[in-house]
Design a protein around this motif. Structure first.
Motif, mmCIF file in Angstrom:
data_model
loop_
_atom_site.group_PDB
_atom_site.id
_atom_site.type_symbol
_atom_site.label_atom_id
_atom_site.label_comp_id
_atom_site.label_asym_id
_atom_site.label_seq_id
_atom_site.Cartn_x
_atom_site.Cartn_y
_atom_site.Cartn_z
ATOM 1 N N MET A 36 -5.196 -11.477 -6.280
ATOM 2 C CA MET A 36 -3.885 -11.400 -6.900
ATOM 3 C C MET A 36 -2.925 -12.780 -6.759
ATOM 4 O O MET A 36 -2.582 -13.400 -7.614
ATOM 5 C CB MET A 36 -3.113 -10.097 -6.517
ATOM 6 C CG MET A 36 -4.019 -8.945 -6.797
ATOM 7 S SD MET A 36 -3.192 -7.522 -6.454
ATOM 8 C CE MET A 36 -4.447 -6.276 -6.859
ATOM 9 N N PRO A 37 -2.771 -13.043 -5.304
ATOM 10 C CA PRO A 37 -2.057 -14.272 -5.265
ATOM 11 C C PRO A 37 -2.880 -15.606 -5.783
ATOM 12 O O PRO A 37 -2.043 -16.572 -6.133
ATOM 13 C CB PRO A 37 -1.736 -14.416 -3.625
ATOM 14 C CG PRO A 37 -2.768 -13.430 -3.360
ATOM 15 C CD PRO A 37 -3.090 -12.303 -4.174
ATOM 16 N N VAL A 38 -4.129 -15.454 -5.589
ATOM 17 C CA VAL A 38 -4.900 -16.536 -5.974
ATOM 18 C C VAL A 38 -4.736 -16.789 -7.733
ATOM 19 O O VAL A 38 -4.380 -17.993 -8.311
ATOM 20 C CB VAL A 38 -6.330 -16.488 -5.643
ATOM 21 C CG1 VAL A 38 -7.338 -17.657 -6.316
ATOM 22 C CG2 VAL A 38 -6.537 -16.756 -4.155
ATOM 23 N N LEU A 39 -4.851 -15.946 -8.171
ATOM 24 C CA LEU A 39 -4.647 -15.958 -9.882
ATOM 25 C C LEU A 39 -3.259 -16.125 -10.166
ATOM 26 O O LEU A 39 -3.184 -16.957 -11.212
ATOM 27 C CB LEU A 39 -5.120 -14.444 -10.547
ATOM 28 C CG LEU A 39 -6.748 -14.036 -10.368
ATOM 29 C CD1 LEU A 39 -6.975 -12.705 -10.735
ATOM 30 C CD2 LEU A 39 -7.346 -15.215 -11.162
ATOM 31 N N PHE A 40 -2.473 -15.581 -9.437
ATOM 32 C CA PHE A 40 -1.008 -16.058 -9.751
ATOM 33 C C PHE A 40 -0.592 -17.451 -9.666
ATOM 34 O O PHE A 40 0.171 -17.926 -10.199
ATOM 35 C CB PHE A 40 0.217 -15.142 -8.983
ATOM 36 C CG PHE A 40 1.676 -15.513 -9.300
ATOM 37 C CD1 PHE A 40 2.221 -14.873 -10.558
ATOM 38 C CD2 PHE A 40 2.343 -16.018 -8.562
ATOM 39 C CE1 PHE A 40 3.146 -15.076 -10.820
ATOM 40 C CE2 PHE A 40 3.762 -16.275 -8.783
ATOM 41 C CZ PHE A 40 4.058 -15.813 -10.065
ATOM 42 N N PHE A 41 -1.488 -18.211 -8.477
ATOM 43 C CA PHE A 41 -0.852 -19.746 -8.303
ATOM 44 C C PHE A 41 -1.492 -20.212 -9.603
ATOM 45 O O PHE A 41 -0.891 -21.349 -9.881
ATOM 46 C CB PHE A 41 -1.774 -19.924 -7.078
ATOM 47 C CG PHE A 41 -1.923 -21.500 -6.969
ATOM 48 C CD1 PHE A 41 -0.996 -22.090 -6.350
ATOM 49 C CD2 PHE A 41 -2.893 -22.259 -7.294
ATOM 50 C CE1 PHE A 41 -1.030 -23.651 -6.215
ATOM 51 C CE2 PHE A 41 -3.322 -23.560 -7.160
ATOM 52 C CZ PHE A 41 -2.213 -24.215 -6.686
#
Length: 234
Positions: A36-41
């Motif tokens: 989730m945070p990786v994709l948002f980056f």
């Protein structure tokens, strides 16, 4: 065997009731949470911030179904992404453990995606024709919450849908969800409308589907000496 007082004592190598291990989540759950945070980056690097992959109810009328899947890969802010990641980690762990290690990760992933799709579809039907876009994995995470609601206190077995603990917890979750939606405030929303209807559809999907999935793919009964209520027929 018995102790000097005549009471039953378990053999030295026997296993007693197992408690949930807080910091040892299954790999599939950890990967989903980290994604989730990786994709948002990477979403932040896109020219349109991923708007082309969001879901809007009008898409259903126009025959565009891809957003039902891709919307759960997007988030509105770092807070939004991190909160969903924490929710997936906390409530996904008992669900993934129920399915075991062999085909369990695949079943868990399909269950997670399915709850997310049902959540978005339900939102689209309620707001039929709206052009207001929706993003986030909250619907899928609420599916995990719904499933975990029937696992908490069941010691590895799925509680009946009509168990008083399940009913009480479900009412509490839906009350909080409805109030949050009506107030229009939640951490990470940044003033955007909260798709509480999607949360509700995801929760109900998880609550219902975990029963048959638990019977089909669950790891089976606990070791002797543990106690649990019978698995649900629902």
């Amino acid at each position: 065997m018995s102790d000097p007082d005549g009471r039953f004592a378990a053999p030295p190598n026997s296993e007693g009731p197992r408690s949930e291990r807080l910091f040892n989540a299954p790999v599939a759950v950890v990967l989903i949470a980290l994604s989730m945070p990786v994709l948002f980056f990477f979403q932040r690097q896109l020219p349109d911030m991923g708007a082309a992959m969001a879901f809007a109810p009008i898409d259903l009328q126009n025959g565009r179904w891809g957003g039902l899947f891709t919307a759960m890969l997007l988030h509105g802010s770092w807070t939004h992404a991190l909160m969903n990641a924490i929710g997936a980690l906390a409530f996904g762990a008992p669900v993934a453990r129920l399915f075991g290690d062999r085909i369990g990760p695949t079943v868990f992933l399909l269950f997670y995606i399915g709850c997310g799709v049902v959540a978005a579809l339900g939102y689209g039907l309620v707001h039929w024709g709206s052009t207001e876009a929706m993003v986030g994995a909250s619907g899928a995470v609420f599916g995990l919450i719904g499933a975990a609601t029937r696992l908490m206190g069941g010691r590895g077995r799925v509680l009946s849908l009509f168990d008083r603990r399940v009913i009480g917890a479900s009412i509490a979750w839906m009350a909080v969800n409805a109030v949050t939606g009506l107030i229009g405030y939640a951490p990470g929303a940044d003033g955007a409308r909260i798709a509480w209807e999607a949360h509700a559809f995801g929760f109900i999907a998880g609550l219902l589907v975990i029963g048959p999935l638990g019977r089909a793919f669950g790891k089976g009964p606990l070791p002797m000496g543990t106690s649990a209520r019978p698995e649900s027929d629902v």
